[in-house]
Scaffold this active site. Structure first.
Site, PDB file in Angstrom:
ATOM      1  N   LYS A 148       0.857  -1.178   0.000  1.00 38.53           N
ATOM      2  CA  LYS A 148       0.000   0.000   0.000  1.00 38.53           C
ATOM      3  C   LYS A 148       0.896   1.232   0.000  1.00 38.53           C
ATOM      4  CE  LYS A 148      -3.650   2.304   2.553  1.00 38.53           C
ATOM      5  NZ  LYS A 148      -4.548   2.234   3.705  1.00 38.53           N
TER       6      LYS A 148
ATOM      7  N   ARG B  96     -10.351  10.538   1.785  1.00 41.85           N
ATOM      8  CA  ARG B  96     -10.226  11.267   3.057  1.00 41.85           C
ATOM      9  C   ARG B  96     -11.502  12.052   3.335  1.00 41.85           C
ATOM     10  NH1 ARG B  96      -4.171  11.474   3.279  1.00 41.85           N
ATOM     11  NH2 ARG B  96      -3.809   9.253   2.944  1.00 41.85           N
TER      12      ARG B  96
ATOM     13  N   ARG C  15       1.399   9.867   5.593  1.00 37.42           N
ATOM     14  CA  ARG C  15       1.592   8.510   6.125  1.00 37.42           C
ATOM     15  C   ARG C  15       2.892   7.892   5.609  1.00 37.42           C
ATOM     16  NH1 ARG C  15      -3.546   8.080   8.003  1.00 37.42           N
ATOM     17  NH2 ARG C  15      -5.352   8.256   6.607  1.00 37.42           N
TER      18      ARG C  15
ATOM     19  N   GLU D 288       7.158  -6.882   0.948  1.00 33.36           N
ATOM     20  CA  GLU D 288       5.978  -6.752   1.812  1.00 33.36           C
ATOM     21  C   GLU D 288       4.993  -7.900   1.565  1.00 33.36           C
ATOM     22  OE1 GLU D 288       5.128  -4.840   4.231  1.00 33.36           O
ATOM     23  OE2 GLU D 288       6.219  -2.959   4.124  1.00 33.36           O
TER      24      GLU D 288
ATOM     25  N   LYS E  10      -2.196  -1.552  -3.853  1.00 30.07           N
ATOM     26  CA  LYS E  10      -3.047  -0.367  -3.791  1.00 30.07           C
ATOM     27  C   LYS E  10      -2.220   0.892  -3.878  1.00 30.07           C
ATOM     28  CE  LYS E  10      -6.125   1.849  -0.587  1.00 30.07           C
ATOM     29  NZ  LYS E  10      -6.666   1.850   0.730  1.00 30.07           N
TER      30      LYS E  10
ATOM     31  N   SER F  19     -10.071   5.761  -4.603  1.00 30.85           N
ATOM     32  CA  SER F  19     -10.968   6.905  -4.769  1.00 30.85           C
ATOM     33  C   SER F  19     -10.496   7.893  -5.836  1.00 30.85           C
ATOM     34  CB  SER F  19     -11.123   7.614  -3.421  1.00 30.85           C
ATOM     35  OG  SER F  19      -9.862   8.017  -2.909  1.00 30.85           O
TER      36      SER F  19
ATOM     37  N   TYR G 100     -15.181   1.080  -6.715  1.00 28.79           N
ATOM     38  CA  TYR G 100     -16.428   1.791  -6.401  1.00 28.79           C
ATOM     39  C   TYR G 100     -17.454   1.618  -7.516  1.00 28.79           C
ATOM     40  CZ  TYR G 100     -13.503   3.642  -2.745  1.00 28.79           C
ATOM     41  OH  TYR G 100     -12.658   3.721  -1.660  1.00 28.79           O
TER      42      TYR G 100
HETATM   43  C1  PBG Z   1      -6.997   3.231   5.463  1.00 31.31           C
HETATM   44  C2  PBG Z   1      -7.469   3.199   4.056  1.00 31.31           C
HETATM   45  C3  PBG Z   1      -7.336   4.227   3.101  1.00 31.31           C
HETATM   46  C4  PBG Z   1      -7.941   3.745   1.929  1.00 31.31           C
HETATM   47  C5  PBG Z   1      -8.426   2.479   2.217  1.00 31.31           C
HETATM   48  N1  PBG Z   1      -8.089   2.156   3.521  1.00 31.31           N
HETATM   49  C6  PBG Z   1      -6.823   5.596   3.215  1.00 31.31           C
HETATM   50  C7  PBG Z   1      -5.408   5.889   3.473  1.00 31.31           C
HETATM   51  O1  PBG Z   1      -4.564   5.032   3.619  1.00 31.31           O
HETATM   52  O2  PBG Z   1      -5.134   7.087   3.558  1.00 31.31           O
HETATM   53  C8  PBG Z   1      -8.024   4.496   0.648  1.00 31.31           C
HETATM   54  C9  PBG Z   1      -9.103   4.031  -0.289  1.00 31.31           C
HETATM   55  C10 PBG Z   1      -9.347   4.937  -1.426  1.00 31.31           C
HETATM   56  O3  PBG Z   1      -8.683   5.958  -1.627  1.00 31.31           O
HETATM   57  O4  PBG Z   1     -10.272   4.613  -2.183  1.00 31.31           O
HETATM   58  N2  PBG Z   1      -8.003   2.837   6.353  1.00 31.31           N
END
Ligand code: PBG
Length: 324
Positions: free
Chosen positions: A198, A208, A219, A235, A250, A276, A315
């Site tokens: 990720k 967010r 992060r 990982e 991701k 997203s 989505y």
């Molecule tokens: C963390 C999480 C995130 C997403 C899924 N799980 C956000 C992040 O790491 O900032 C992002 C999903 C998306 O952008 O569609 N709980």
């Protein structure tokens, strides 16, 4: 006299029927997982401006969405909770009355075992500082203190009824502690979908808003650097060693190169999360008439499958399945 070409790849493209026969990749509803946001205290679904068409669900509308996902034959739903109150420790994540845990229970009540109910296992929606873990005295994310919370959160989600839990916080050792905690609580059949690779990505921007994130800063001390490829394999291999049943990459589109790499090195299913920002870009361009929305959606999902993903979180999952 002109020579005719011996090889004519175009012959296999002459008609829709021929193209259908030779298509190497397909996107089937069973391979798609629909992420759903369930917000505490809502009486009406609330739209998310940066994700047109996606909403924060009430408990009731989430139930309906889960039911529809089952009737469409989707692979599953991935639930995210949006609590009314947050604190430094993210305690809403552990509470059986917390919004995510009640949403899991609602979903199981709706669909039983007809659809896989998956849950995000991370603290960022529940902490007032917005980080994926708890902080130490210096304000840094404390890896090992967070693991203890994840272990309890995994058990809480399993008790609520999750078929799969999705640790997404990128803490070292998270899969191992969640597995051990689930097993100790006799939830040996609850599977782990590990967010293995990720990345610290700008493409999570609209998410967010979707979860009312309170994050300040970024992060980058736990999510991966977009520059790195080998590290993603490391990982993923660690997560498999720790007991992951499925590993995930991701975001998806910008990281397609990791899918065949990981696919070739692990024997568990590989998932990809079309995040997203990937959704928002297509929706925004389509809204302006700059892109053919349906074709762009189909092409992006096909590309993610072609690259090597067995499972895709999207989505658009329900919409695509409705047309299948
Ligand atoms: C963390 C999480 C995130 C997403 C899924 N799980 C956000 C992040 O790491 O900032 C992002 C999903 C998306 O952008 O569609 N709980």
């Amino acid at each position: 006299m002109t020579d005719h070409p011996t090889h004519r790849p175009r012959r296999l493209r002459t008609s829709p029927a021929m193209r259908r026969l030779v298509a190497e990749t397909s996107v089937d509803p069973r391979q798609l997982v629909l992420p759903l946001f369930v917000a505490e205290g809502l009486t009406e679904p609330r739209s998310i401006s940066s994700m047109p068409g996606v909403v924060q669900h009430t408990r009731e509308t989430a139930r309906a969405a889960v039911r529809e996902a089952a009737s469409l034959g989707l692979g599953g739903v991935m639930l995210f909770g949006v609590p009314e109150h947050k604190d430094a420790l993210g305690s809403g994540a552990l509470d059986s009355d917390g919004i995510l845990n009640v949403a899991i229970a609602d979903a199981r009540d709706e669909v039983g075992d007809d659809l896989l109910v998956m849950s995000d296992l991370c603290l960022d929606e529940f902490t007032d500082h917005g980080h994926c873990g708890v902080l130490d005295d210096a304000g840094r994310v404390d890896n090992d203190a967070t693991l203890e919370v994840y272990a309890r959160m995994g058990v809480a989600q399993a008790e609520a009824g999750a078929h799969l839990v999705g640790p997404s916080g990128m803490m070292d050792g998270q899969v191992a502690v969640v597995r051990a905690a689930l097993d100790a609580a006799r939830h040996t059949d609850v599977a782990i979908l590990a967010y293995a690779a990720k990345y610290a990505s700008a493409f999570y921007g609209p998410f967010r808003e979707a979860v009312d994130s309170s994050l300040q800063g970024d992060r980058r001390t736990y999510q991966q650097d977009p520059a790195n490829r080998r590290e993603a394999l490391r990982e993923a291999l660690l997560d498999v060693q720790e007991g992951a049943d499925i590993v995930m990459v991701k975001p998806a589109l910008g990281y397609l190169d990791l899918l065949p790499l990981i696919r070739d090195h692990v024997t568990v299913p590989v998932a990809a999360y079309q995040v997203s920002g990937e959704y928002a870009m297509v929706e925004a361009a389509a809204e302006r008439g700059w892109i053919d929305r349906e074709r762009a959606i189909g092409e992006s999902l096909t590309s993610i499958r072609r690259a090597g993903a067995d499972i895709v979180l999207s989505y658009w999952a329900a919409e695509v399945a409705r047309q299948a």
